[in-house]
Design an enzyme around this catalytic site. Structure first.
Site, mmCIF file in Angstrom:
data_model
loop_
_atom_site.group_PDB
_atom_site.id
_atom_site.type_symbol
_atom_site.label_atom_id
_atom_site.label_comp_id
_atom_site.label_asym_id
_atom_site.label_seq_id
_atom_site.Cartn_x
_atom_site.Cartn_y
_atom_site.Cartn_z
ATOM 1 N N ASP A 29 -24.578 31.472 46.682
ATOM 2 C CA ASP A 29 -23.604 31.450 45.656
ATOM 3 C C ASP A 29 -23.230 33.056 45.497
ATOM 4 O O ASP A 29 -24.278 33.801 45.513
ATOM 5 C CB ASP A 29 -24.381 30.969 44.264
ATOM 6 N N ILE A 30 -22.065 33.387 45.137
ATOM 7 C CA ILE A 30 -21.769 34.836 45.024
ATOM 8 C C ILE A 30 -22.368 35.395 43.714
ATOM 9 O O ILE A 30 -22.222 36.685 43.485
ATOM 10 C CB ILE A 30 -20.011 34.715 44.677
ATOM 11 N N ASN A 86 -22.731 19.960 38.595
ATOM 12 C CA ASN A 86 -22.150 20.002 37.356
ATOM 13 C C ASN A 86 -20.928 18.937 37.462
ATOM 14 O O ASN A 86 -20.282 19.151 38.522
ATOM 15 C CB ASN A 86 -21.666 21.252 36.759
ATOM 16 N N HIS A 99 -20.572 20.297 44.534
ATOM 17 C CA HIS A 99 -21.478 21.221 45.115
ATOM 18 C C HIS A 99 -23.001 20.818 44.304
ATOM 19 O O HIS A 99 -22.956 21.054 43.186
ATOM 20 C CB HIS A 99 -20.967 22.603 45.070
ATOM 21 N N LEU A 100 -24.226 20.952 45.140
ATOM 22 C CA LEU A 100 -25.551 20.953 44.591
ATOM 23 C C LEU A 100 -25.640 22.318 44.576
ATOM 24 O O LEU A 100 -25.623 23.186 45.699
ATOM 25 C CB LEU A 100 -26.269 20.442 45.756
ATOM 26 N N HIS A 101 -26.161 22.954 43.435
ATOM 27 C CA HIS A 101 -26.756 24.027 43.350
ATOM 28 C C HIS A 101 -28.271 24.146 43.569
ATOM 29 O O HIS A 101 -28.725 23.260 42.935
ATOM 30 C CB HIS A 101 -26.674 24.726 41.810
HETATM 31 P P1 5GP Z 1 -19.810 25.416 38.875
HETATM 32 O O1 5GP Z 1 -19.834 26.228 37.667
HETATM 33 O O2 5GP Z 1 -18.586 24.650 39.202
HETATM 34 O O3 5GP Z 1 -20.869 24.275 38.830
HETATM 35 O O4 5GP Z 1 -20.305 26.286 40.138
HETATM 36 C C1 5GP Z 1 -19.513 27.142 40.882
HETATM 37 C C2 5GP Z 1 -20.360 27.962 41.400
HETATM 38 O O5 5GP Z 1 -19.576 28.578 42.689
HETATM 39 C C3 5GP Z 1 -20.822 29.288 40.724
HETATM 40 O O6 5GP Z 1 -22.194 29.482 40.635
HETATM 41 C C4 5GP Z 1 -20.049 30.479 41.268
HETATM 42 O O7 5GP Z 1 -20.861 31.529 41.258
HETATM 43 C C5 5GP Z 1 -19.731 30.210 42.605
HETATM 44 N N1 5GP Z 1 -18.622 30.672 43.268
HETATM 45 C C6 5GP Z 1 -17.317 30.716 42.768
HETATM 46 N N2 5GP Z 1 -16.539 31.376 43.402
HETATM 47 C C7 5GP Z 1 -17.075 31.887 44.595
HETATM 48 C C8 5GP Z 1 -17.139 32.380 45.799
HETATM 49 O O8 5GP Z 1 -15.649 32.808 46.187
HETATM 50 N N3 5GP Z 1 -17.952 32.371 46.828
HETATM 51 C C9 5GP Z 1 -19.206 31.875 46.764
HETATM 52 N N4 5GP Z 1 -20.137 32.040 47.650
HETATM 53 N N5 5GP Z 1 -19.550 31.609 45.402
HETATM 54 C C10 5GP Z 1 -18.564 31.196 44.463
#
Ligand code: 5GP
Ligand code: ZN
Length: 113
Positions: A29-30, A86, A99-101
């Site tokens: 994750d970024i 989420n 996506h699974l975190h």
């Molecule tokens: P969500 O909020 O949809 O459950 O999670 C999205 C996740 O994607 C966030 O934790 C965010 O930091 C990550 N994310 C968003 N853009 C990028 C990206 O360009 N590269 C990477 N590696 N992660 C990203």
């Protein structure tokens, strides 16, 4: 398709790849929320958990098997790790490709924020 995670899978956008096979892709994750924060995604575009069908049964298992493998490889399987998925705005979903975190490396709290 204008999907950030599909572009990451296609390697049009760079990422720190953790795991890849025919059907699953995982990357750092970024904006990590824990010492280990990895996103595990299907290569097939599925927007939300609500879009999962019977056809995806094996694929969803693959996501969890990849998460388990990564947790073991990173040495956190026994200590513990958290998987978060989420769905839709109030959950905090911002990227509409499921996506699974995988979060680990610190004590997690409950209830989550
Ligand atoms: P969500 O909020 O949809 O459950 O999670 C999205 C996740 O994607 C966030 O934790 C965010 O930091 C990550 N994310 C968003 N853009 C990028 C990206 O360009 N590269 C990477 N590696 N992660 C990203
Ligand atoms: Zn996608």
């Amino acid at each position: 398709m204008n999907c950030l995670f599909c572009r990451i899978i296609d390697k049009k956008i760079p990422s720190k790849i953790v795991y890849e096979d025919e059907r699953v892709f995982a990357f750092e994750d970024i904006n990590p929320q824990a010492p280990i924060h990895i996103l595990i995604i299907p290569k097939k575009h599925i927007s939300t958990t609500l879009d999962i069908t019977h056809e995806d049964n094996e694929l969803i298992g693959d996501l969890f098997r990849a998460a388990n493998k990564i947790a073991k490889d990173r040495g956190v399987a026994e200590r513990g790790f958290r998987l978060v998925l989420n769905c839709n705005p109030e959950s905090g979903q911002t990227i509409y490709h499921i996506h699974l975190h995988l979060l680990a490396g610190r004590v997690m709290h409950w209830p989550p924020g």
